[in-house]
Scaffold this motif. Sequence first.
Motif, PDB file in Angstrom:
ATOM      1  N   ASN A 101       0.831  -1.199   0.000  1.00  0.00           N
ATOM      2  CA  ASN A 101       0.000   0.000   0.000  1.00  0.00           C
ATOM      3  C   ASN A 101       0.873   1.259   0.000  1.00  0.00           C
ATOM      4  O   ASN A 101       1.932   1.300   0.640  1.00  0.00           O
ATOM      5  CB  ASN A 101      -0.907   0.028   1.228  1.00  0.00           C
ATOM      6  N   TRP A 102       0.402   2.265  -0.699  1.00  0.00           N
ATOM      7  CA  TRP A 102       1.125   3.541  -0.771  1.00  0.00           C
ATOM      8  C   TRP A 102       1.023   4.273   0.559  1.00  0.00           C
ATOM      9  O   TRP A 102      -0.008   4.246   1.226  1.00  0.00           O
ATOM     10  CB  TRP A 102       0.543   4.420  -1.875  1.00  0.00           C
ATOM     11  N   HIS A 103       2.113   4.929   0.933  1.00  0.00           N
ATOM     12  CA  HIS A 103       2.151   5.731   2.149  1.00  0.00           C
ATOM     13  C   HIS A 103       3.307   6.716   2.067  1.00  0.00           C
ATOM     14  O   HIS A 103       4.132   6.647   1.162  1.00  0.00           O
ATOM     15  CB  HIS A 103       2.261   4.841   3.393  1.00  0.00           C
ATOM     16  N   GLY A 104       3.390   7.616   3.009  1.00  0.00           N
ATOM     17  CA  GLY A 104       4.424   8.629   3.099  1.00  0.00           C
ATOM     18  C   GLY A 104       3.923   9.724   4.018  1.00  0.00           C
ATOM     19  O   GLY A 104       2.814   9.646   4.546  1.00  0.00           O
ATOM     20  N   PHE A 105       4.722  10.759   4.217  1.00  0.00           N
ATOM     21  CA  PHE A 105       4.332  11.822   5.157  1.00  0.00           C
ATOM     22  C   PHE A 105       4.913  13.149   4.691  1.00  0.00           C
ATOM     23  O   PHE A 105       6.072  13.213   4.259  1.00  0.00           O
ATOM     24  CB  PHE A 105       4.843  11.508   6.571  1.00  0.00           C
ATOM     25  N   VAL A 106       4.119  14.207   4.810  1.00  0.00           N
ATOM     26  CA  VAL A 106       4.534  15.568   4.473  1.00  0.00           C
ATOM     27  C   VAL A 106       4.310  16.443   5.695  1.00  0.00           C
ATOM     28  O   VAL A 106       3.206  16.473   6.250  1.00  0.00           O
ATOM     29  CB  VAL A 106       3.705  16.126   3.285  1.00  0.00           C
TER      30      VAL A 106
END
Length: 143
Positions: A101-106
């Motif tokens: 699953n796609w994820h990340g943080f800004v």
Amino acid sequence: MTDPRPPFRTTIHDVPLEQNLREDEGWVDMQVQYLVNSERGDSDGLTVGRTVLPPGARHDRHLHTDADEFLVVMSGRGEVHTNTGREPSRAGDVIFTPRGNWHGFVNTGDEDVLLIWGWSGAGSLAAAGYGLPDPDDDFDDPS
């Protein structure tokens, strides 16, 4: 029965910042520490890390093919990437992202974001698998 491995213990202050993270691979202005992994603690099935994202820093959308990931937002606020777009996230949030699953943080706030995170099933980034979106992938956000 063989003798078990001894427990591993460290402190955040003794763990160096990761130096080989590239902006073109989505690691933008991040301060990352691998607290426990295959190199630190001899863990092949678990990685635990700490990341500080100053205002404007980000970990671009990505996925892991061979590891599940958890993320605990300890302080600050921002937006977390999802399979379709981005959603608000703040201190106290706990996020579990199954492999693939796609994820990340800004960090969209005006203070540092502190994240504690980990991978289940992998003791290194190479073992976790790391994939970036194709240019033609469609998401409901600008990045």
